[in-house]
Design a protein around this motif. Structure first.
Motif, PDB file in Angstrom:
ATOM      1  N   SER A 149       1.409  -3.588  -6.805  1.00 42.66           N
ATOM      2  CA  SER A 149       2.262  -2.508  -6.308  1.00 42.66           C
ATOM      3  C   SER A 149       3.603  -2.471  -7.043  1.00 42.66           C
ATOM      4  O   SER A 149       4.123  -1.394  -7.358  1.00 42.66           O
ATOM      5  CB  SER A 149       2.484  -2.702  -4.804  1.00 42.66           C
ATOM      6  OG  SER A 149       3.317  -1.693  -4.293  1.00 42.66           O
ATOM      7  N   TRP A 152      -6.442  -0.347  -2.186  1.00 42.89           N
ATOM      8  CA  TRP A 152      -5.119   0.055  -2.685  1.00 42.89           C
ATOM      9  C   TRP A 152      -5.249   1.329  -3.522  1.00 42.89           C
ATOM     10  O   TRP A 152      -4.457   2.263  -3.377  1.00 42.89           O
ATOM     11  CB  TRP A 152      -4.507  -1.083  -3.523  1.00 42.89           C
ATOM     12  CG  TRP A 152      -3.165  -0.734  -4.073  1.00 42.89           C
ATOM     13  CD1 TRP A 152      -1.949  -0.928  -3.479  1.00 42.89           C
ATOM     14  CD2 TRP A 152      -2.897  -0.094  -5.335  1.00 42.89           C
ATOM     15  NE1 TRP A 152      -0.954  -0.435  -4.286  1.00 42.89           N
ATOM     16  CE2 TRP A 152      -1.493   0.080  -5.421  1.00 42.89           C
ATOM     17  CE3 TRP A 152      -3.701   0.349  -6.387  1.00 42.89           C
ATOM     18  CZ2 TRP A 152      -0.888   0.671  -6.531  1.00 42.89           C
ATOM     19  CZ3 TRP A 152      -3.092   0.948  -7.476  1.00 42.89           C
ATOM     20  CH2 TRP A 152      -1.699   1.098  -7.550  1.00 42.89           C
ATOM     21  N   LYS A 208      -5.967   4.313  -1.353  1.00 43.74           N
ATOM     22  CA  LYS A 208      -4.789   4.673  -0.560  1.00 43.74           C
ATOM     23  C   LYS A 208      -3.728   5.367  -1.412  1.00 43.74           C
ATOM     24  O   LYS A 208      -3.072   6.306  -0.964  1.00 43.74           O
ATOM     25  CB  LYS A 208      -4.223   3.393   0.071  1.00 43.74           C
ATOM     26  CG  LYS A 208      -2.983   3.579   0.894  1.00 43.74           C
ATOM     27  CD  LYS A 208      -3.315   4.256   2.206  1.00 43.74           C
ATOM     28  CE  LYS A 208      -2.041   4.560   2.971  1.00 43.74           C
ATOM     29  NZ  LYS A 208      -2.216   5.715   3.843  1.00 43.74           N
ATOM     30  N   THR A 209      -3.548   4.871  -2.633  1.00 38.58           N
ATOM     31  CA  THR A 209      -2.459   5.396  -3.462  1.00 38.58           C
ATOM     32  C   THR A 209      -2.930   6.499  -4.406  1.00 38.58           C
ATOM     33  O   THR A 209      -2.108   7.108  -5.092  1.00 38.58           O
ATOM     34  CB  THR A 209      -1.824   4.267  -4.304  1.00 38.58           C
ATOM     35  OG1 THR A 209      -2.845   3.656  -5.105  1.00 38.58           O
ATOM     36  CG2 THR A 209      -1.180   3.207  -3.408  1.00 38.58           C
ATOM     37  N   ASP A 230      -9.675  -5.378  -1.841  1.00 32.01           N
ATOM     38  CA  ASP A 230      -8.285  -4.989  -1.581  1.00 32.01           C
ATOM     39  C   ASP A 230      -7.751  -4.051  -2.661  1.00 32.01           C
ATOM     40  O   ASP A 230      -7.001  -3.114  -2.382  1.00 32.01           O
ATOM     41  CB  ASP A 230      -7.382  -6.226  -1.476  1.00 32.01           C
ATOM     42  CG  ASP A 230      -7.427  -6.851  -0.080  1.00 32.01           C
ATOM     43  OD1 ASP A 230      -8.358  -6.533   0.679  1.00 32.01           O
ATOM     44  OD2 ASP A 230      -6.519  -7.643   0.235  1.00 32.01           O
ATOM     45  N   THR A 231      -8.147  -4.306  -3.895  1.00 34.29           N
ATOM     46  CA  THR A 231      -7.678  -3.441  -4.987  1.00 34.29           C
ATOM     47  C   THR A 231      -8.300  -2.059  -4.860  1.00 34.29           C
ATOM     48  O   THR A 231      -7.644  -1.044  -5.097  1.00 34.29           O
ATOM     49  CB  THR A 231      -8.026  -4.066  -6.349  1.00 34.29           C
ATOM     50  OG1 THR A 231      -7.510  -5.388  -6.382  1.00 34.29           O
ATOM     51  CG2 THR A 231      -7.391  -3.270  -7.479  1.00 34.29           C
ATOM     52  N   ILE A 239      -1.935  -7.963  -4.483  1.00 36.61           N
ATOM     53  CA  ILE A 239      -1.786  -6.535  -4.231  1.00 36.61           C
ATOM     54  C   ILE A 239      -0.300  -6.142  -4.278  1.00 36.61           C
ATOM     55  O   ILE A 239       0.070  -5.028  -4.656  1.00 36.61           O
ATOM     56  CB  ILE A 239      -2.460  -6.180  -2.872  1.00 36.61           C
ATOM     57  CG1 ILE A 239      -3.117  -4.825  -2.959  1.00 36.61           C
ATOM     58  CG2 ILE A 239      -1.534  -6.248  -1.716  1.00 36.61           C
ATOM     59  CD1 ILE A 239      -4.399  -4.832  -3.716  1.00 36.61           C
ATOM     60  N   LEU A 287       0.824  -1.209   0.000  1.00 42.84           N
ATOM     61  CA  LEU A 287       0.000   0.000   0.000  1.00 42.84           C
ATOM     62  C   LEU A 287       0.860   1.262   0.000  1.00 42.84           C
ATOM     63  O   LEU A 287       0.341   2.372   0.040  1.00 42.84           O
ATOM     64  CB  LEU A 287      -0.915   0.028   1.229  1.00 42.84           C
ATOM     65  CG  LEU A 287      -2.155  -0.860   1.175  1.00 42.84           C
ATOM     66  CD1 LEU A 287      -2.855  -0.853   2.526  1.00 42.84           C
ATOM     67  CD2 LEU A 287      -3.123  -0.422   0.091  1.00 42.84           C
TER      68      LEU A 287
END
Lengths: 151, 98
Positions: free
Chosen positions: B43, B71, B74-75, B67-68, B39, A47
Motif C-alpha cells: 500500500s 487488495w 478493493k483498490t 490478501d494481495t 499488504i 486497503l
C-alpha cells in the motif's frame, strides 16, 4: 511453502476504488485482544479504507502515557509465554506499532470521554496514539454506514 | 521493508516536460514480515506509484496471495501473476487505478 488455490479476484464483491470505512470499538483490556486491534486497523488502512477506533473500558489502560502491563485472560495465562515466543518467531509487529503505522496511513483513534472521566483520565494522560477524547455520539455518527467491529 | 526501483527508472531527460513518464517497475521486499506487513508495504508503494507502473511484491507470509488479490479487488488494480519460488511468494501487480 505450499501452493494455494484461491478464487480469482474478479469474483470479489468489492467495488474497486469505492471508499469504505471500518470502525472498531476497542473495549477489552486484555493483551490478546490488542493483537487483532492492531492487525485489523493496519490492514484496513492498507486497503485504503477509512479507519476509526473508539477506545473504551479497560482498553483505555493500553493508551495512557503511564505504562500498564496488559494482562492475559486467566484461562489463557498459561499459554501466553508460548504465544509471545511464537509472535517473536513469526516477526509479528507489536499492537502499538501496527496502530502507529495505521495512523500514519490515516486511521484515527478516539478515547471515550465518559470512561476517561470514570477512570480519572484527562486528555493529557493519553499518549500519542489518541487523536481526541469524544463521546459515543461522535463515534456513532462517524461510524454510520460502515462496518463496525467490537473487540 | 525496502522499495527500490529496479530495471530502468524514469529518465531524467528526454521527451520534454509534456511527456508521460515511462512505467516504473518497483520491487517491494516484504520477506520475513508477518500479516499485515506485506499488504502495508504494498500500500505504501502504491501511494508513490502512477498508473501503468508495475509493483513486484516479495513475501513469505502464507496469506499473501489471497490478501494481495483482495487488495487489488478493493483498490481496483490488477494482479498479473503469482509465483511461488523457493519459499518466496512473488506477486506482480499492475497499477491500473490511482
Amino acid at each position: 511453502m505450499s501452493e494455494t488455490t484461491v478464487r480469482p479476484a474478479t469474483e470479489s464483491p468489492a467495488r474497486p476504488g469505492a471508499t469504505s470505512k471500518v470502525s472498531i470499538v476497542m473495549f477489552s483490556g486484555t493483551a490478546d485482544k490488542f493483537i487483532p486491534l492492531g492487525v485489523f486497523t493496519q490492514a484496513a488502512a492498507a486497503l485504503g479504507m477509512q479507519v476509526l477506533v473508539f477506545v473504551t473500558g479497560f482498553a483505555l489502560r493500553g493508551f495512557t502515557k503511564e505504562h500498564h502491563d496488559l494482562p492475559f485472560p486467566a484461562e489463557f495465562a498459561g499459554a501466553a509465554p508460548d504465544l509471545e515466543r511464537g509472535m517473536r518467531a513469526a516477526n509479528v509487529a507489536s499492537w502499538d506499532a501496527m496502530l502507529r503505522q495505521a495512523r500514519q496511513m490515516g486511521a484515527r483513534v478516539y478515547a471515550c470521554s465518559m470512561m476517561s472521566e470514570v477512570m480519572g483520565l484527562g486528555r493529557g494522560d493519553y499518549g500519542d496514539l489518541v487523536d481526541d477524547v469524544v463521546g459515543a455520539a461522535t463515534f456513532l455518527e462517524e461510524a454510520e454506514g460502515g462496518e463496525t467491529l467490537f473487540i | 521493508m525496502s522499495a527500490l526501483p529496479a530495471g530502468d527508472g524514469r529518465p531524467g531527460d528526454g521527451g520534454g516536460p509534456a511527456a508521460v513518464p515511462p512505467p516504473r517497475h518497483t520491487v517491494v521486499d516484504a520477506r520475513g514480515s508477518a500479516c499485515p506487513g506485506p499488504i502495508t508495504d504494498l500500500s505504501l508503494a502504491y501511494r508513490r506509484s502512477s498508473v501503468g507502473d508495475v509493483i513486484e511484491l516479495l513475501a513469505t507470509d502464507p496469506g499473501v496471495e489471497p490478501d494481495t488479490r483482495a487488495w487489488a479487488a478493493k483498490t481496483g488494480n490488477r494482479v498479473i501473476s503469482v509465483e511461488h519460488r523457493d519459499g518466496t511468494i512473488v506477486v506482480l501487480l499492475e497499477i491500473t487505478r490511482r
